[in-house]
Scaffold this motif. Structure first.
Motif, PDB file in Angstrom:
ATOM      1  N   LEU A 224       7.386   6.658  -0.435  1.00 50.74           N
ATOM      2  CA  LEU A 224       8.526   8.299   0.388  1.00 50.74           C
ATOM      3  C   LEU A 224       9.677   7.432  -0.426  1.00 50.74           C
ATOM      4  N   LEU A 225      10.056   8.043  -0.787  1.00 51.24           N
ATOM      5  CA  LEU A 225      11.859   8.057  -1.171  1.00 51.24           C
ATOM      6  C   LEU A 225      13.076   9.182   0.175  1.00 51.24           C
ATOM      7  N   VAL A 226      13.648   8.146   0.211  1.00 49.63           N
ATOM      8  CA  VAL A 226      15.140   8.897   0.500  1.00 49.63           C
ATOM      9  C   VAL A 226      16.011   8.766  -0.627  1.00 49.63           C
ATOM     10  N   GLU A 227      16.612  10.310  -1.017  1.00 49.41           N
ATOM     11  CA  GLU A 227      17.322   9.775  -1.843  1.00 49.41           C
ATOM     12  C   GLU A 227      18.757  11.717  -2.293  1.00 49.41           C
ATOM     13  N   HIS A 228      19.594  11.243  -2.121  1.00 52.18           N
ATOM     14  CA  HIS A 228      20.747  11.949  -2.279  1.00 52.18           C
ATOM     15  C   HIS A 228      20.760  13.055  -3.536  1.00 52.18           C
ATOM     16  N   ASP A 229      20.073  12.197  -4.653  1.00 52.75           N
ATOM     17  CA  ASP A 229      20.470  12.772  -6.224  1.00 52.75           C
ATOM     18  C   ASP A 229      19.584  13.822  -6.333  1.00 52.75           C
ATOM     19  N   MET A 230      20.186  15.103  -6.074  1.00 53.43           N
ATOM     20  CA  MET A 230      18.947  16.442  -5.686  1.00 53.43           C
ATOM     21  C   MET A 230      18.334  16.813  -7.263  1.00 53.43           C
TER      22      MET A 230
ATOM     23  N   LYS B 204       1.220  -1.293  -0.360  1.00 56.68           N
ATOM     24  CA  LYS B 204       0.003   0.413  -0.143  1.00 56.68           C
ATOM     25  C   LYS B 204       1.183   1.184   0.481  1.00 56.68           C
ATOM     26  N   LEU B 205       1.864   0.531   0.722  1.00 58.82           N
ATOM     27  CA  LEU B 205       3.078   1.978   0.203  1.00 58.82           C
ATOM     28  C   LEU B 205       4.658   1.054   0.620  1.00 58.82           C
ATOM     29  N   LEU B 206       5.524   2.199  -0.843  1.00 56.50           N
ATOM     30  CA  LEU B 206       6.429   2.055  -1.423  1.00 56.50           C
ATOM     31  C   LEU B 206       7.451   2.773  -0.157  1.00 56.50           C
ATOM     32  N   LEU B 207       8.622   2.050   0.655  1.00 59.83           N
ATOM     33  CA  LEU B 207       9.777   3.090   0.865  1.00 59.83           C
ATOM     34  C   LEU B 207      10.902   2.652   0.262  1.00 59.83           C
ATOM     35  N   LEU B 208      11.338   4.302  -0.567  1.00 55.45           N
ATOM     36  CA  LEU B 208      12.568   3.795  -1.447  1.00 55.45           C
ATOM     37  C   LEU B 208      13.934   4.345  -0.459  1.00 55.45           C
ATOM     38  N   ASP B 209      14.425   3.379  -0.559  1.00 55.71           N
ATOM     39  CA  ASP B 209      16.077   4.167   0.690  1.00 55.71           C
ATOM     40  C   ASP B 209      17.255   4.536  -0.786  1.00 55.71           C
ATOM     41  N   GLU B 210      17.040   5.696  -0.953  1.00 55.44           N
ATOM     42  CA  GLU B 210      18.354   5.923  -2.348  1.00 55.44           C
ATOM     43  C   GLU B 210      18.375   4.346  -3.256  1.00 55.44           C
ATOM     44  N   PRO B 211      17.047   4.326  -3.676  1.00 53.47           N
ATOM     45  CA  PRO B 211      17.126   3.777  -5.173  1.00 53.47           C
ATOM     46  C   PRO B 211      18.207   4.123  -6.261  1.00 53.47           C
ATOM     47  N   VAL B 212      18.957   5.034  -6.172  1.00 53.55           N
ATOM     48  CA  VAL B 212      19.365   5.308  -7.417  1.00 53.55           C
ATOM     49  C   VAL B 212      20.880   5.292  -6.989  1.00 53.55           C
ATOM     50  N   GLY B 213      22.061   5.186  -5.825  1.00 50.72           N
ATOM     51  CA  GLY B 213      22.774   5.284  -5.370  1.00 50.72           C
ATOM     52  C   GLY B 213      23.750   4.311  -6.073  1.00 50.72           C
ATOM     53  N   GLY B 214      24.994   4.527  -6.553  1.00 50.88           N
ATOM     54  CA  GLY B 214      25.944   4.432  -6.810  1.00 50.88           C
ATOM     55  C   GLY B 214      25.530   3.742  -8.540  1.00 50.88           C
TER      56      GLY B 214
END
Length: 259
Positions: free
Chosen positions: A209-215, A174-184
């Motif tokens: 819900l996305l956590v990511e360093h790629d601005m 129902k909700l997807l948490l993506l922790d740095e999906p494009v890291g590396g």
């Protein structure tokens, strides 16, 4: 129009030996929204994910997921309610094939016991066939056909990240948490992943819900963005608003840039 939410977090606080990892964080995620959390290294982004998924128990605050307060529940119970997560580092079984790794994501949908599995009758047969059909749909959706029977340890890094995403989708979240999906990832892999993320929101109707360093990625994909620094929320808004917020600029660059 009021936001119809799938997740609401109220005044979350978490500390370790006097260090505040999360310090009064509140936000909500809509049922058709791609919501991003950004911040410098050590800002508390992954700690927030760990609270949401049950790895950490907050010292105070509430987490309401799909109408139920889940703060302090165990990870398997939260997963069973429909929250799926990927991780910064690939967490796959390298010696198993793509199909086998994807099938592991179906564990919440297995209701039969070992005797039924041995007999291959009734519920066991029906559920197994349904799970295999669901996995094949994910293989097509994420364009994994050419690797489906290969051990994931032999695959390029970007494809491994795609398989991990597929395993989360196999839970039918129902909700997807993506922790740095494009890291590396390289540029081509990043563009592919960005396309799949948008398709998940728009075609599968799964909020993210996305956590990511790629601005660049965050500003292109997110509907709203929360910025945290040293565990504290400093701004929430649309990407265009966040980019020009002086507190956000200060957190990333150390000073307010002249306009």
């Amino acid at each position: 129009m009021a936001l119809v939410t799938i997740l609401e977090c109220h005044d979350l606080r978490l500390g370790f030996a006097g260090v505040k990892a999360i310090d009064g964080v509140s936000f909500s995620v809509g049922r058709r929204e791609l919501f991003a959390i950004i911040g410098p290294n050590g800002a508390g982004k992954t700690s927030i994910f760990n609270v949401l998924s049950g790895v950490y128990r907050p010292q105070s605050g509430r987490v309401v997921f799909d109408g139920t307060d889940i703060a302090g529940k165990r990870p398997h119970a939260i997963a069973a309610q429909g929250m799926a997560r990927t991780f910064q580092n690939v967490e796959l079984f390298a010696n198993l094939t793509v199909l086998d790794n994807l099938m592991l994501g179906r564990h919440n949908h297995i209701r039969y016991g070992p005797l039924s599995a041995i007999a291959w009758l009734g519920r066991a047969r029906r559920e197994e066939l349904a799970s295999r059909a669901a996995i094949e749909t994910i293989v097509d959706f994420l364009e994994l056909e050419q690797w489906r029977r290969l051990p994931v340890g032999l695959l390029p890094y970007g494809v491994q990240k795609r398989v991990e995403l597929g395993r989360a989708l196999a839970m039918e979240p129902k909700l997807l948490l993506l922790d740095e999906p494009v890291g590396g990832m390289n540029r081509e892999e990043t563009e592919d992943m960005a396309r799949f993320i948008l398709d998940i929101r728009d075609e599968l109707d799964i909020p993210i819900l996305l956590v990511e360093h790629d601005m660049g990625l965050v500003m292109d994909l997110a509907d709203r963005v929360l910025v945290v620094d040293f565990g504290r929320p400093i701004a929430t808004g649309a990407p265009a608003e966040i980019q020009h917020d002086p507190d956000v600029i200060r957190a990333y660059l150390g000073e307010v840039q002249p306009t």
